[in-house]
Design a protein around this motif. Sequence first.
Motif, PDB file in Angstrom:
ATOM      1  N   PHE A   5       0.842  -1.195   0.000  1.00 33.18           N
ATOM      2  CA  PHE A   5       0.000   0.000   0.000  1.00 33.18           C
ATOM      3  C   PHE A   5       0.877   1.244   0.000  1.00 33.18           C
ATOM      4  N   THR A   6       0.264   2.357  -0.395  1.00 32.14           N
ATOM      5  CA  THR A   6       0.895   3.673  -0.315  1.00 32.14           C
ATOM      6  C   THR A   6       0.010   4.562   0.531  1.00 32.14           C
ATOM      7  N   LYS A   7       0.588   5.205   1.529  1.00 29.76           N
ATOM      8  CA  LYS A   7      -0.156   6.157   2.367  1.00 29.76           C
ATOM      9  C   LYS A   7       0.079   7.557   1.803  1.00 29.76           C
ATOM     10  N   MET A   8      -1.015   8.292   1.542  1.00 36.32           N
ATOM     11  CA  MET A   8      -0.935   9.620   0.946  1.00 36.32           C
ATOM     12  C   MET A   8      -1.913  10.547   1.655  1.00 36.32           C
ATOM     13  N   HIS A   9      -1.768  11.844   1.413  1.00 34.33           N
ATOM     14  CA  HIS A   9      -2.764  12.776   1.916  1.00 34.33           C
ATOM     15  C   HIS A   9      -2.820  14.014   1.033  1.00 34.33           C
ATOM     16  N   GLY A  10      -3.976  14.660   1.060  1.00 37.52           N
ATOM     17  CA  GLY A  10      -4.165  15.956   0.429  1.00 37.52           C
ATOM     18  C   GLY A  10      -4.692  16.914   1.470  1.00 37.52           C
ATOM     19  N   LEU A  11      -3.857  17.854   1.920  1.00 32.38           N
ATOM     20  CA  LEU A  11      -4.215  18.812   2.965  1.00 32.38           C
ATOM     21  C   LEU A  11      -4.632  18.124   4.265  1.00 32.38           C
ATOM     22  N   THR A 256       0.499  14.713  -1.235  1.00 34.12           N
ATOM     23  CA  THR A 256       1.779  14.252  -0.697  1.00 34.12           C
ATOM     24  C   THR A 256       1.742  12.741  -0.458  1.00 34.12           C
ATOM     25  N   GLU A 257       2.835  12.077  -0.802  1.00 36.88           N
ATOM     26  CA  GLU A 257       3.016  10.676  -0.405  1.00 36.88           C
ATOM     27  C   GLU A 257       3.688  10.657   0.954  1.00 36.88           C
ATOM     28  N   SER A 258       3.091   9.931   1.909  1.00 31.40           N
ATOM     29  CA  SER A 258       3.624   9.882   3.275  1.00 31.40           C
ATOM     30  C   SER A 258       4.614   8.733   3.459  1.00 31.40           C
ATOM     31  N   PHE A 259       4.191   7.506   3.107  1.00 25.74           N
ATOM     32  CA  PHE A 259       5.083   6.356   3.232  1.00 25.74           C
ATOM     33  C   PHE A 259       4.467   5.173   2.510  1.00 25.74           C
ATOM     34  N   ARG A 260       5.265   4.111   2.370  1.00 20.74           N
ATOM     35  CA  ARG A 260       4.786   2.868   1.763  1.00 20.74           C
ATOM     36  C   ARG A 260       4.999   1.710   2.727  1.00 20.74           C
ATOM     37  N   GLY A 261       4.175   0.685   2.570  1.00 20.57           N
ATOM     38  CA  GLY A 261       4.297  -0.464   3.444  1.00 20.57           C
ATOM     39  C   GLY A 261       3.536  -1.646   2.888  1.00 20.57           C
ATOM     40  N   SER A 262       3.336  -2.653   3.716  1.00 17.45           N
ATOM     41  CA  SER A 262       2.567  -3.836   3.312  1.00 17.45           C
ATOM     42  C   SER A 262       1.893  -4.430   4.532  1.00 17.45           C
ATOM     43  N   PHE A 263       0.879  -5.261   4.301  1.00 19.39           N
ATOM     44  CA  PHE A 263       0.149  -5.896   5.401  1.00 19.39           C
ATOM     45  C   PHE A 263      -0.387  -7.236   4.923  1.00 19.39           C
ATOM     46  N   GLU A 264      -0.743  -8.072   5.873  1.00 18.57           N
ATOM     47  CA  GLU A 264      -1.373  -9.360   5.585  1.00 18.57           C
ATOM     48  C   GLU A 264      -2.859  -9.153   5.399  1.00 18.57           C
ATOM     49  N   TRP A 265      -3.366  -9.534   4.232  1.00 17.89           N
ATOM     50  CA  TRP A 265      -4.783  -9.316   3.901  1.00 17.89           C
ATOM     51  C   TRP A 265      -5.711  -9.895   4.966  1.00 17.89           C
ATOM     52  N   ASP A 266      -5.407 -11.086   5.446  1.00 18.71           N
ATOM     53  CA  ASP A 266      -6.301 -11.756   6.399  1.00 18.71           C
ATOM     54  C   ASP A 266      -6.256 -11.162   7.799  1.00 18.71           C
TER      55      ASP A 266
END
Length: 269
Positions: A5-11, A256-266
């Motif tokens: 996933f990519t974590k982003m924000h706008g304002l 703005t892009e804040s950070f990237r990561g990953s997670f287990e779907w389940d």
Amino acid sequence: MRVSFTKMHGLGNDFVVLDARAQDLPALDKARAAAIADRNTGIGCDQLIVLEPSDTADFRMRIYNHDGGEVGACGNATRAVALLHGSEARIETSGGLLVASPTAGGASVDMGEPRFDWDAIPLEYPMDTFSMPVSWEMLADPGAVNVGNPHVIFFVEDTDAVPLDRLGPEIENDSLFPERVNVNVATVENRGRIRLRVWERGAGLTRACGTGACATAVHAIRRKLVDSPVTVALPGGELEIAWQPGGSIRMTGPATESFRGSFEWDDFA
């Protein structure tokens, strides 16, 4: 299954973006979307965004609010994914086709034409959406605009004095709005600037709402309170909105892009 996933924000209006073009994702239901968006036990966001292949555009964007409900449009998220895409993009949404172009530090988005007919908002019964004869305590005579999702707009002397955390959910869930509604409370400071706070359906008070800024600017222009383009100042920052009657809305602002990561779907079943 591990999902990137990519974590982003706008304002400050923040998103978890999943790219289903780059990885096969199982079906996403309301409960799982809400679990991912949960700020205490999930990744945390105002909206979960899923990018998918499209037969009619560069890609399709699906938008899930914090409560897991799917909605048709999100202006701040559109700027964010345009930045992620890196070039001009035609974006299919359930609220219509959007065209976004990256700019220095953000993006400019053609949000399409606003709709004003009562059944396009939609409302429960016919009513003039330019000045609606309804009120909730100090909030009266609003207008309504659909910009891919439904908005009701109130102009007040001081937006900060309105208890939007209390009135927002009451108006959002009023039977007048069969698909619920986003609630905008705005103060016109001069012909070039509006201050705005928004209660988003399914998300609550957020630091910024791109479609809310568009709807509010359009309604203020219709009422001849401001000129186009107009700056809309939200708690998280400012957007520039341009619109002429009969045309499309143009929204420009940061992302703005804040950070990237990953997670287990389940983990979020």
